[in-house]
Motif scaffolding. Sequence first.
Motif, PDB file in Angstrom:
ATOM      1  N   ALA A 337       0.829  -1.202   0.000  1.00  0.00           N
ATOM      2  CA  ALA A 337       0.000   0.000   0.000  1.00  0.00           C
ATOM      3  C   ALA A 337       0.867   1.256   0.000  1.00  0.00           C
ATOM      4  CB  ALA A 337      -0.925  -0.008   1.216  1.00  0.00           C
ATOM      5  N   LEU A 338       1.944   1.233   0.789  1.00  0.00           N
ATOM      6  CA  LEU A 338       2.850   2.383   0.830  1.00  0.00           C
ATOM      7  C   LEU A 338       3.524   2.594  -0.521  1.00  0.00           C
ATOM      8  CD1 LEU A 338       4.278   4.628   2.376  1.00  0.00           C
ATOM      9  CD2 LEU A 338       5.964   2.940   3.139  1.00  0.00           C
ATOM     10  N   ASN A 339       3.988   1.520  -1.135  1.00  0.00           N
ATOM     11  CA  ASN A 339       4.618   1.628  -2.453  1.00  0.00           C
ATOM     12  C   ASN A 339       3.642   2.204  -3.491  1.00  0.00           C
ATOM     13  OD1 ASN A 339       7.000   0.540  -1.478  1.00  0.00           O
ATOM     14  ND2 ASN A 339       6.465  -1.552  -2.049  1.00  0.00           N
ATOM     15  N   ARG A 340       2.386   1.788  -3.377  1.00  0.00           N
ATOM     16  CA  ARG A 340       1.374   2.267  -4.324  1.00  0.00           C
ATOM     17  C   ARG A 340       1.141   3.768  -4.154  1.00  0.00           C
ATOM     18  NH1 ARG A 340      -4.506  -0.677  -5.048  1.00  0.00           N
ATOM     19  NH2 ARG A 340      -5.347   0.653  -6.696  1.00  0.00           N
ATOM     20  N   ILE A 341       1.093   4.217  -2.916  1.00  0.00           N
ATOM     21  CA  ILE A 341       0.897   5.640  -2.633  1.00  0.00           C
ATOM     22  C   ILE A 341       2.088   6.460  -3.129  1.00  0.00           C
ATOM     23  CG2 ILE A 341       0.746   7.347  -0.768  1.00  0.00           C
ATOM     24  CD1 ILE A 341      -0.901   5.245   0.782  1.00  0.00           C
ATOM     25  N   GLU A 342       3.294   5.966  -2.871  1.00  0.00           N
ATOM     26  CA  GLU A 342       4.494   6.683  -3.310  1.00  0.00           C
ATOM     27  C   GLU A 342       4.551   6.773  -4.833  1.00  0.00           C
ATOM     28  OE1 GLU A 342       7.627   4.505  -1.436  1.00  0.00           O
ATOM     29  OE2 GLU A 342       7.551   5.691   0.414  1.00  0.00           O
ATOM     30  N   ALA A 343       4.205   5.685  -5.512  1.00  0.00           N
ATOM     31  CA  ALA A 343       4.219   5.686  -6.977  1.00  0.00           C
ATOM     32  C   ALA A 343       3.165   6.649  -7.523  1.00  0.00           C
ATOM     33  CB  ALA A 343       3.964   4.273  -7.502  1.00  0.00           C
ATOM     34  N   TYR A 344       2.005   6.658  -6.886  1.00  0.00           N
ATOM     35  CA  TYR A 344       0.927   7.553  -7.302  1.00  0.00           C
ATOM     36  C   TYR A 344       1.356   9.007  -7.148  1.00  0.00           C
ATOM     37  CZ  TYR A 344      -3.902   9.264  -7.793  1.00  0.00           C
ATOM     38  OH  TYR A 344      -5.045   9.898  -8.209  1.00  0.00           O
ATOM     39  N   ALA A 345       2.028   9.320  -6.036  1.00  0.00           N
ATOM     40  CA  ALA A 345       2.488  10.694  -5.781  1.00  0.00           C
ATOM     41  C   ALA A 345       3.542  11.118  -6.796  1.00  0.00           C
ATOM     42  CB  ALA A 345       3.044  10.789  -4.366  1.00  0.00           C
ATOM     43  N   ARG A 346       4.459  10.213  -7.129  1.00  0.00           N
ATOM     44  CA  ARG A 346       5.504  10.539  -8.115  1.00  0.00           C
ATOM     45  C   ARG A 346       4.900  10.766  -9.498  1.00  0.00           C
ATOM     46  NH1 ARG A 346       8.449   6.518  -5.288  1.00  0.00           N
ATOM     47  NH2 ARG A 346       7.854   4.967  -6.863  1.00  0.00           N
ATOM     48  N   PHE A 347       3.952   9.918  -9.879  1.00  0.00           N
ATOM     49  CA  PHE A 347       3.356  10.011 -11.204  1.00  0.00           C
ATOM     50  C   PHE A 347       2.585  11.323 -11.363  1.00  0.00           C
ATOM     51  CE2 PHE A 347      -0.157   9.295 -14.187  1.00  0.00           C
ATOM     52  CZ  PHE A 347       0.549   8.856 -15.304  1.00  0.00           C
ATOM     53  N   HIS A 348       1.876  11.714 -10.318  1.00  0.00           N
ATOM     54  CA  HIS A 348       1.067  12.932 -10.397  1.00  0.00           C
ATOM     55  C   HIS A 348       1.825  14.169  -9.891  1.00  0.00           C
ATOM     56  CE1 HIS A 348      -2.729  11.005 -11.543  1.00  0.00           C
ATOM     57  NE2 HIS A 348      -2.385  10.006 -10.753  1.00  0.00           N
ATOM     58  N   LYS A 349       3.072  13.943  -9.449  1.00  0.00           N
ATOM     59  CA  LYS A 349       3.922  15.031  -8.969  1.00  0.00           C
ATOM     60  C   LYS A 349       3.242  15.837  -7.863  1.00  0.00           C
ATOM     61  CE  LYS A 349       6.347  15.443 -13.396  1.00  0.00           C
ATOM     62  NZ  LYS A 349       6.737  16.334 -14.512  1.00  0.00           N
ATOM     63  N   LYS A 350       2.712  15.100  -6.886  1.00  0.00           N
ATOM     64  CA  LYS A 350       2.029  15.714  -5.746  1.00  0.00           C
ATOM     65  C   LYS A 350       2.648  15.223  -4.439  1.00  0.00           C
ATOM     66  CE  LYS A 350      -2.537  16.192  -7.914  1.00  0.00           C
ATOM     67  NZ  LYS A 350      -3.978  15.806  -7.791  1.00  0.00           N
ATOM     68  N   ALA A 351       2.509  16.029  -3.403  1.00  0.00           N
ATOM     69  CA  ALA A 351       2.965  15.629  -2.075  1.00  0.00           C
ATOM     70  C   ALA A 351       1.980  14.606  -1.502  1.00  0.00           C
ATOM     71  CB  ALA A 351       3.052  16.832  -1.149  1.00  0.00           C
ATOM     72  N   ILE A 352       2.501  13.704  -0.689  1.00  0.00           N
ATOM     73  CA  ILE A 352       1.647  12.674  -0.093  1.00  0.00           C
ATOM     74  C   ILE A 352       0.820  13.275   1.033  1.00  0.00           C
ATOM     75  CG2 ILE A 352       1.619  10.515   1.214  1.00  0.00           C
ATOM     76  CD1 ILE A 352       4.042   9.624  -0.300  1.00  0.00           C
ATOM     77  N   SER A 353      -0.479  13.096   0.959  1.00  0.00           N
ATOM     78  CA  SER A 353      -1.415  13.553   1.980  1.00  0.00           C
ATOM     79  C   SER A 353      -2.461  12.463   2.173  1.00  0.00           C
ATOM     80  CB  SER A 353      -2.095  14.849   1.544  1.00  0.00           C
ATOM     81  OG  SER A 353      -2.875  14.611   0.383  1.00  0.00           O
ATOM     82  N   ILE A 354      -3.338  12.663   3.150  1.00  0.00           N
ATOM     83  CA  ILE A 354      -4.390  11.674   3.369  1.00  0.00           C
ATOM     84  C   ILE A 354      -5.317  11.613   2.155  1.00  0.00           C
ATOM     85  CG2 ILE A 354      -6.449  11.143   4.743  1.00  0.00           C
ATOM     86  CD1 ILE A 354      -5.003  12.037   7.197  1.00  0.00           C
ATOM     87  N   ASP A 355      -5.630  12.754   1.567  1.00  0.00           N
ATOM     88  CA  ASP A 355      -6.498  12.771   0.381  1.00  0.00           C
ATOM     89  C   ASP A 355      -5.859  12.017  -0.777  1.00  0.00           C
ATOM     90  OD1 ASP A 355      -8.469  14.203   1.662  1.00  0.00           O
ATOM     91  OD2 ASP A 355      -7.750  16.158   0.968  1.00  0.00           O
ATOM     92  N   LEU A 356      -4.553  12.223  -0.962  1.00  0.00           N
ATOM     93  CA  LEU A 356      -3.872  11.495  -2.034  1.00  0.00           C
ATOM     94  C   LEU A 356      -3.842  10.000  -1.734  1.00  0.00           C
ATOM     95  CD1 LEU A 356      -0.855  12.433  -4.122  1.00  0.00           C
ATOM     96  CD2 LEU A 356      -0.715  10.297  -2.844  1.00  0.00           C
TER      97      LEU A 356
END
Length: 465
Positions: A337-356
């Motif tokens: 789950a953490l890897n998925r969130i990190e990949a999602y943040a990198r792809f969309h170039k956004k900071a990790i937040s609860i909403d993300l």
Amino acid sequence: MELVESCGLQVIESCLFMSSQGLSVSYQKYFQELLPPQQYNSWIKPLLFEIDGNKVILTAPNSFTLRIIQERFLTALSKQAHDFFGFPAEIELRLQKKRTSKPVVPNELQSASTPVPATTPKIQKSSGKLNPLLTFDTFVTGKANQLAHAAGLQVAETPGATYNPLFVYGGVGLGKTHLLQSIGNLVAKENSDAKICYIHATNYVSGVVKAFQTKSFDEFKQYYNSLDLLLIDDIQFIADKPGTQQEFFYTLNSLIDTNKQVVISCDTFPKEISGIEPRLTSRFTCGLTVAIEPPGLEMRVAILLQKAANSATPITEDVAFFIAKHVRSNIRELEGALNRIEAYARFHKKAISIDLAKEALKDLLAAQNKQVSIENIQKTVADFYRIKLVELLSKKRTRAIARPRQIAMALARELTQLSLPEIGNTFGGRDHTTVLHACKTIDSLRNTDSTIEAEFNLLHQTLRG
């Protein structure tokens, strides 16, 4: 979680002449002798100790650890400081400053898929398929695995002398493979001449088949009988294979009879494995059988924060708590789950937040909401305790009915989005105070009653699939 009472250790006079650095090291080791290993390794060991006059400065690696120390350990730390130094000492808590360079890998539970750094030395041939990253130093300990960890460490330090075979069981992704590999790596480190084999049960089955096909069974037997340490993972995969079971039975007896260590992992208790000969399951239990349970919330949060600390996209405590609350089944899924969130943040170039995080895990969260219903929880609990569903929802207060009802309410609070009044309404029209009392009761019992803890975790994992 409280510090144990002072063991009456006396500070020798030479401590008065030690350097500040040496004294701080001794002070830290002092707690290692006082505390259970899981408490020391989780909260005290990560701290940086510094002595400045009458002040003890404790620097925490992250704000989560700092908060745990402040809320649960600070009073006891002050008392133990007085006992250690012989005079009152002020405790100052600090948060470690972020470093610009990539930090050293901390004491956390690593995934077996983590790439091996180029500087890692090659594993010796005698170590088979051991992963050098999977050691006791990288094995996160807690209530869920402390007995298995202690048994594994003792086996690794004195192979063949105690707990033979060591049988470790638990659900997928809870660290069984990591523990087996840790044992192998420590034995290899202490004895470079030791013949060690780590093998998955499916590969052992393939070896038996190949030995029959090539008529090389003598060589096959000779290899396994010559081992000093056999680590076999997921033994349940030899079920319904009588030929393989017979050969493994002979190998197991040969190794144990010659004081060679055998460590076995499985997804269930030995006598509950279907398709295994009784003589083999009986041999499995002649040593020590230990379980690894799903990690608790705090342990899951700590794992996430430590893993993210080495990532290019670190996470906040709020995000860690969000992930840990929604991914409870095992550590493998937690890291996924953490890897998925990190990949999602990198792809969309956004900071990790609860909403993300919610957006990145929306499929997982939707599946959870669809699969875990209050009706499913009630039916699963009723079936588990062999009572009628109508009894679970009734006004009966006998222990045989009331305790499963409380467990079902606690599970409903964790696994559904229902409010306390909504949960109470589904249990025969009870009010929210009854549900709250049930949740607190089960939470307390899980800390004192190992049977309740094991049953709760098993139901939890069953409901989560």
